[in-house]
Enzyme design. Structure first.
Site, PDB file in Angstrom:
ATOM      1  CB  VAL A 110      -1.010  -0.182   1.169  1.00  0.00           C
ATOM      2  CG1 VAL A 110      -1.929  -1.184   1.083  1.00  0.00           C
ATOM      3  CG2 VAL A 110      -0.065   0.079   2.507  1.00  0.00           C
ATOM      4  CE1 TYR A 129      -0.378   1.931  15.151  1.00  0.00           C
ATOM      5  CE2 TYR A 129      -1.388   2.929  17.099  1.00  0.00           C
ATOM      6  CZ  TYR A 129      -1.405   1.915  16.169  1.00  0.00           C
ATOM      7  OH  TYR A 129      -2.719   1.320  15.981  1.00  0.00           O
TER       8      TYR A 129
END
Length: 262
Positions: free
Chosen positions: A73, A167
């Site tokens: 992706v 993150y």
């Protein structure tokens, strides 16, 4: 092209009108939340394009109505080619579950390798943006126009864990992407929502039960929930009519640290 699977009454009461199954793309479909959600969608009669880096786990769950598409992706050329294949196979796209993501090792920012930062941004943010871009383009120009994009956020889109700056930063950015897509999609009947997940049991969260660093710098185990609860939540969001939208949903293990995590 999707094959008709059901019939029903038309708006003028005539019988029958052929109905086609709804279609979805799930990224990160080979494991964890993506796997559980793909299975829930297929069980509910959806046709699903299963996207992931490795083909074997995708084939393990694929049924006769699924399409397996190995895809990185983070590569715009590969993503565009994958969605072109989906358009050829399905003809119409109803939903994208933008789920692919990675964790990086927990460290304070000065100990985080730059490569860890770049990997998190590339997969969690750029990958989500590229897939949303490709899905939005198809939904905007297909007939009938419209569709739905569901982004996988996280509890970390609201509050961080210690040592999680890559993150956490990407998941805060996903919230901005969700809001922007919601606004930009209005003229084209494209709805966008976000599901923020806390401690769904999977390979990525196995350390939660064993013990994970807390805000007070002690290590303690945390409760987890069955990943199927996430799958049914995504399915509920996906099956709403396009004139209704779950803008943000949080589904989490009830007793995990979140409210007052720090």
């Amino acid at each position: 092209m999707a094959q008709p699977t059901a019939v029903g009454l038309g708006p003028d009461g005539t019988w029958p009108v052929v109905l086609s199954p709804k279609t979805a793309v799930v990224t990160g479909a080979g494991s964890g939340i993506g796997r559980a959600t793909s299975l829930a969608l297929m069980d509910a009669g959806w046709r699903v394009a299963l996207i992931g880096r490795r083909s074997a786990p995708l084939h393990d769950i694929a049924n006769d109505s699924a399409v397996v598409i190995p895809c990185d992706v983070t590569d715009p050329i590969v993503v565009d080619a994958a969605f072109a294949q989906i358009a050829d196979d399905f003809g119409h796209l109803d939903m994208l579950f933008n789920n692919a993501g990675i964790f990086t090792a927990g460290r304070t920012i000065d100990d985080i390798p730059v490569d860890d930062w770049l990997a998190a941004v590339n997969v969690n943010l750029t990958g989500a943006w590229l897939c949303a871009r490709a899905a939005f383009k198809q939904m905007r120009h297909q007939s009938p126009i419209g569709g739905r994009i569901i982004n996988n956020g996280s509890i970390s889109a609201h509050v961080p864990r210690p040592g999680s700056s890559p993150y956490t930063a990407t998941k805060h950015a996903i919230t901005g992407l969700t809001k922007s897509l919601s606004l930009d999609g209005r003229p084209y009947n494209i709805a966008c929502g976000q599901i923020d997940i806390g401690n769904a049991a999977s390979d990525m969260t196995a350390q939660m039960s064993a013990g994970i660093l807390q805000a007070d710098l002690n290590t303690r185990p945390e409760p987890v929930m069955d990943v199927d609860h996430v799958a049914t939540s995504v399915l509920h969001m996906a099956e709403l009519p396009l004139d209704a939208n779950v803008q943000f949903m949080t589904v989490m293990a009830s007793a995990m640290p979140y409210v007052g995590r720090g």
